[in-house]
Design a protein around this motif. Structure first.
Motif, mmCIF file in Angstrom:
data_model
loop_
_atom_site.group_PDB
_atom_site.id
_atom_site.type_symbol
_atom_site.label_atom_id
_atom_site.label_comp_id
_atom_site.label_asym_id
_atom_site.label_seq_id
_atom_site.Cartn_x
_atom_site.Cartn_y
_atom_site.Cartn_z
ATOM 1 N N LYS A 47 2.334 2.258 -3.250
ATOM 2 C CA LYS A 47 1.242 2.912 -4.247
ATOM 3 C C LYS A 47 1.142 4.230 -3.712
ATOM 4 C CE LYS A 47 -1.658 -1.007 -5.275
ATOM 5 N NZ LYS A 47 -3.070 -1.927 -5.016
ATOM 6 N N THR A 56 -5.062 -5.414 1.539
ATOM 7 C CA THR A 56 -5.097 -4.771 2.715
ATOM 8 C C THR A 56 -6.400 -5.191 3.524
ATOM 9 O OG1 THR A 56 -4.275 -3.066 1.738
ATOM 10 C CG2 THR A 56 -5.258 -2.640 3.605
ATOM 11 N N ALA A 96 -7.381 -1.821 -0.899
ATOM 12 C CA ALA A 96 -7.053 -2.960 -1.846
ATOM 13 C C ALA A 96 -7.477 -4.139 -1.148
ATOM 14 C CB ALA A 96 -5.763 -2.978 -2.267
ATOM 15 N N SER A 97 -7.633 -5.429 -2.032
ATOM 16 C CA SER A 97 -8.184 -6.689 -1.329
ATOM 17 C C SER A 97 -6.964 -7.184 -0.441
ATOM 18 C CB SER A 97 -8.334 -7.735 -2.668
ATOM 19 O OG SER A 97 -7.363 -7.766 -3.376
ATOM 20 N N THR A 143 0.778 -1.155 -0.272
ATOM 21 C CA THR A 143 -0.171 -0.066 -0.068
ATOM 22 C C THR A 143 0.939 1.260 0.045
ATOM 23 O OG1 THR A 143 -1.810 -0.994 1.097
ATOM 24 C CG2 THR A 143 -1.847 1.444 1.039
#
Length: 476
Positions: A447, A460, A457-458, A444
């Motif tokens: 990003k 996370t 996100a999935s 993460t």
């Protein structure tokens, strides 16, 4: 019709001038405000605000926005419309105005823990007749939104000892429940303070060796309530003392865990003032307990009214300087952040994530388990969480706080004192769970460093779900 901007708004904390802003939500709320003042439709704009807040990870604020969305059909009809609109409209308008102003202060802890916002939230829910009659909305619903909370134990004691302690508690409880801080005489106040002193003593005698003993948490909460002047002035405080009496009855029946709802309520009350106003050196013990439950605070230096006024003025100047100057900001999806704060965060985050990854790899070697190492890992996660919270990266802050809590649990499970170790009520989270969470944070943050938005996100979400299971259910 009086516009919302004319209504005075008071706040519970200082603004965060270097914090990230969810501009789509702010614009949507401005649009909803204008529509409301013109008796127009507000639902679509509020729904956009909710979506933007969810994307940013401002989950307590999203929950508030969702209630505004649900009430908007009732509240935004014209002034001549019959029915519930007349009762809902002023409640809705006041809540919308305060929420919009609070959101623009960019303080995530205030959005979670503000008593003023919670009062608006409760009034909105009452207009929707929810939850069910007799079950008022709870402060922790906002304050601890999406956060894992570990269970708390009730240390085994003899029936005679518990009966004696409960009798003392009930004698002290009565004057506390009867007290009226605003109108009581000096004699009545002295009686109440003596009763609160006795309750504090009972909590201390009830506390067991487990770091997650409920009475240890209750004692800290009672201390925080008294320090903030809330112990007899607030309904939630009196409800806390009354519910502790019921927990004592559970304890006497041999129940080994405190009710989950009571643990959450107690933790939220303990955190509230520290989250809003910060902590001083004399609050170190309280902050340590908050850290044990996955919550962090800022440390403040000055606590005078004049210093806070100067700070607030400086915050307004900083926000004015930044406004409209794109070179001083960076866009991360729906989140707009201060460029300097963004660079500072990346440096802090890089050091923290490297430490977390190293600790997670070492945790896979039980023969080298060291509680102090686990505490250091927890502190690294909390530093990352606090920095992410200040910047406005809600999803990062939530996952990092949960990881810090998991490391705390592991540290307490690995203590060398047998008397304490025997009473830890859940096992340490597994090393692979910790490592997966650290890797999810690393991905993460990569990003974020690349300028990608902060949406969860999935991987996370999966990491947070795994940590939550390990923390709340004792899964290793």
């Amino acid at each position: 019709m009086t516009p919302l901007s004319a209504a005075p708004v008071t706040f519970d904390a200082l603004p965060n001038p270097r914090g990230g802003a969810v501009r789509p939500a702010e614009l949507a709320l401005a649009e909803a405000t204008l529509a409301f003042e013109q008796c127009g439709e507000t639902g679509a704009a509020l729904l956009r605000a909710s979506h933007a807040l969810r994307t940013a990870g401002w989950l307590s604020a999203q929950r508030f926005a969702d209630v505004l969305v649900r009430l908007s059909p009732l509240a935004t009809e014209g002034p001549d419309e019959p029915g519930d609109a007349q009762g809902a409209r002023p409640v809705f308008g006041a809540a919308l105005g305060h929420f919009r102003a609070a959101l623009e202060r960019h303080n995530l802890r205030e959005l979670s823990c503000s008593p003023a916002l919670f009062n608006h939230y409760g009034a909105l829910c009452a207009q929707l007749a929810e939850p069910a009659a007799g079950s008022p909305v709870a402060f922790e619903d906002l304050a601890l939104c999406a956060r894992p909370v570990p269970p708390a134990s009730l240390h085994a004691r003899s029936a005679d000892q518990l009966a004696h302690l409960r009798a003392r508690y009930e004698r002290a409880l009565l004057p506390v429940l009867r007290s009226q801080a605003d109108t009581g005489s000096a004699v009545a106040l002295a009686v109440t303070n003596a009763a609160l002193d006795e309750i504090d003593i009972v909590f201390a005698e009830l506390a067991g060796p487990d770091p997650y003993d409920f009475w240890r948490l209750a004692r800290a909460c009672a201390k925080a309530l008294r320090a903030g002047g809330h112990a007899v002035r607030e309904t939630d405080a009196r409800r806390f003392y009354a519910r502790c009496n019921l927990a004592l009855a559970d304890h006497a029946r041999g129940i080994e865990r405190a009710p989950r709802s009571l643990v959450r309520a107690t933790l939220a009350l303990l955190w509230r003032d520290y989250a809003l106003f910060g902590a001083a050196a004399e609050d170190a013990d309280q902050v340590e307990i908050l850290n044990d439950y996955g919550l962090t605070v800022d440390w403040h230096v000055a606590g005078t009214q004049s210093s806070e006024m100067l700070w607030e003025a400086g915050a307004r100047d900083a926000q004015s300087l930044t406004a409209g100057r794109s070179t001083l900001t960076r866009d991360l999806g729906v989140l707009t952040v201060n460029a300097n704060a963004y660079e500072d965060f990346l440096q802090t985050a890089d050091a923290s994530i490297q430490a977390l990854a190293a600790h997670a790899r070492a945790a896979d070697q039980p023969e080298k388990a060291d509680p102090s190492e686990a505490l250091q890992a927890g502190d690294a996660a909390y530093r990352l969480a606090s920095a992410a919270c200040a910047l406005g990266l809600g999803h990062v802050a939530l996952l990092a706080d949960a990881l810090g809590l998991a490391w705390r649990r592991r540290a307490h499970a690995g203590v060398s004192t047998p008397a304490v170790r025997a009473h830890v009520i859940v096992g340490a989270p597994a090393a692979d769970t910790l490592e997966q969470a650290a890797e999810a944070l690393r991905a993460t943050l990569h990003k974020v460093a690349a300028g990608v938005g902060p949406a969860a996100a999935s991987h996370t979400q999966a990491a947070l779900a795994a940590l939550t299971r390990a923390i709340e259910q004792g899964g290793a």
